[in-house]
Design an enzyme around this catalytic site. Structure first.
Site, short mmCIF file in Angstrom:
data_model
loop_
_atom_site.label_atom_id
_atom_site.label_comp_id
_atom_site.label_asym_id
_atom_site.label_seq_id
_atom_site.Cartn_x
_atom_site.Cartn_y
_atom_site.Cartn_z
N LYS A 114 0.82 -1.21 0.00
CA LYS A 114 0.00 0.00 0.00
C LYS A 114 0.86 1.26 0.00
O LYS A 114 0.52 2.24 -0.66
CB LYS A 114 -0.94 0.02 1.21
N LYS A 197 -5.12 -10.61 -6.96
CA LYS A 197 -6.30 -10.62 -6.09
C LYS A 197 -7.35 -9.61 -6.57
O LYS A 197 -6.99 -8.51 -6.98
CB LYS A 197 -5.82 -10.25 -4.68
N LYS A 200 -10.45 -3.89 -3.93
CA LYS A 200 -11.08 -2.58 -4.01
C LYS A 200 -10.10 -1.53 -4.49
O LYS A 200 -10.44 -0.63 -5.22
CB LYS A 200 -11.52 -2.13 -2.60
#
Ligand code: TYM
Length: 334
Positions: A114, A197, A200
């Site tokens: 992230k 994956k 979102k």
């Protein structure tokens, strides 16, 4: 005998959950409310570890809660609440932060992924301590099991390490939780990038199936899912990741074992198979979307349901924290 306790959380960081959240986590939450003392939270404190607009956070927190109830969580049987309503999570997180090594926190792969998006120096310290707040969410309820997808494994290892460290240093206080991860659905992948994956934050709109999406776009996305060369519907993760992902999805949604699906579609090509997958997705999502819309049309009732959850969760969290404060050596307040 008391039922074993389960806790899990989901971030309100999008306008809808996606198929990965549903199959990897939420569906298990619903089944486990029958057999466990269940606590499920919408983790708004986690959501602000990346820049978040206040109005969007407020809306998405309600949308998340509505989807949880719409997916089948029953406020009579499960404690569904918003994380920030139980202030003790943050307090325990601070204490656990003080037990975590910098190197230990720095090894978390989700932080690395992230923060890479912003550049590590622009990422917040909150994002760095994210997994420690997650550990607090779990430990404060003395959870036995935590139903999640595969991406949360490392955070659960950290949770156990921190619980164990606290117990060792201050005396037995926390239950050490076990992850509950269903192999068949632990990683639903992106329809356009079937080795990544479904996510979102990183999937493109075409790669992600949203629970609150209308049937038209859902069907279109499944029909346009990246498939592999060849025409046979076969389960082969290495050479046919796209078809294998669709087989996993179809099997989870219909309860038909993968080998039976492979036999059923033998000689039929990808088209018929994809059409059936699309229908299974639409059939699963439509009632959830309709119930969620209804719940969202009465915000005060939804807020009231969440207040009931916060009350029940708060009672457990306060009990744990009284013991924790004492063990750590904080003076009692008279
Ligand atoms: P979040 O909000 O990213 O995702 C919610 C749940 O969905 C699972 N999931 C998937 N499962 C299978 N395939 C996928 N493609 C997929 N994408 C997401 C996640 O594993 C998760 O179970 N850190 C957590 C939230 C959290 C939490 C907690 C979880 C905060 N505190 C305490 C458990 C216990 C997260 O980011 O979830």
């Amino acid at each position: 005998m008391a039922r074993p306790r389960v806790l899990s959380g989901i971030q309100p960081t999008a306008d809808s959950f996606h198929l990965g959240n549903y199959l990897g986590a939420v569906r298990q939450w619903v089944t486990m409310q029958e057999t466990h003392d269940a606590f499920y939270c919408v983790v708004d404190l986690h959501a602000i570890t990346v820049p978040t607009e206040p109005a969007a956070l407020r809306r998405r927190s309600r949308v998340a809660a509505a989807q949880l109830f719409a997916a089948g969580l029953d406020p009579e049987r499960a404690t569904v609440f918003v994380q920030s309503h139980v202030r003790e999570h943050t307090e325990l997180a601070w204490i656990l932060i003080c037990l975590t090594g910098m190197g230990e926190a720095g090894r978390m792969t989700q932080f690395k992924d992230k923060s890479a998006k912003f550049g590590e120096s622009a990422a917040s310290v909150g994002l760095f301590t994210y997994p420690i707040l997650q550990a607090a969410d779990i430990l404060i309820y003395q959870a036995d099991k935590v139903p999640v997808g595969a991406d949360q494994k490392q955070h659960l290892e950290l949770t156990r390490d921190l619980g164990q460290r606290f117990n060792h240093r201050y005396g037995d206080t926390f239950t050490l939780p076990e992850p509950y991860i269903l192999k068949e659905v632990e990683k639903i992948t992106d329809l356009q990038e079937p080795t990544a994956k479904m996510s979102k934050s990183s999937s493109s709109p075409a790669g992600i199936l949203d629970v609150l999406e209308q049937p038209g776009p859902l069907r279109k996305k499944v029909m346009r899912a990246v498939t592999d060369t060849g025409t046979e519907v076969l389960f082969d993760e290495d050479n046919k990741p796209g078809i294998s992902n669709l087989l996993r999805i179809q099997s989870a949604l219909t309860g038909t074992p993968i080998p039976d699906l492979v036999a059923r579609y033998a000689g039929q090509g990808y088209g018929t198979f994809k059409k059936d997958v699309a229908e299974a997705v639409v059939e699963t999502f439509t009632p959830i979307r309709e119930r969620a819309e209804k719940l969202l049309s009465n915000e005060s009732e939804l807020d009231r349901m969440l207040a009931v959850g916060a009350e029940r969760a708060g009672a457990v969290a306060r009990q744990t924290m009284e013991q924790v404060r004492d063990r750590v050596g904080f003076l009692p307040k008279f």
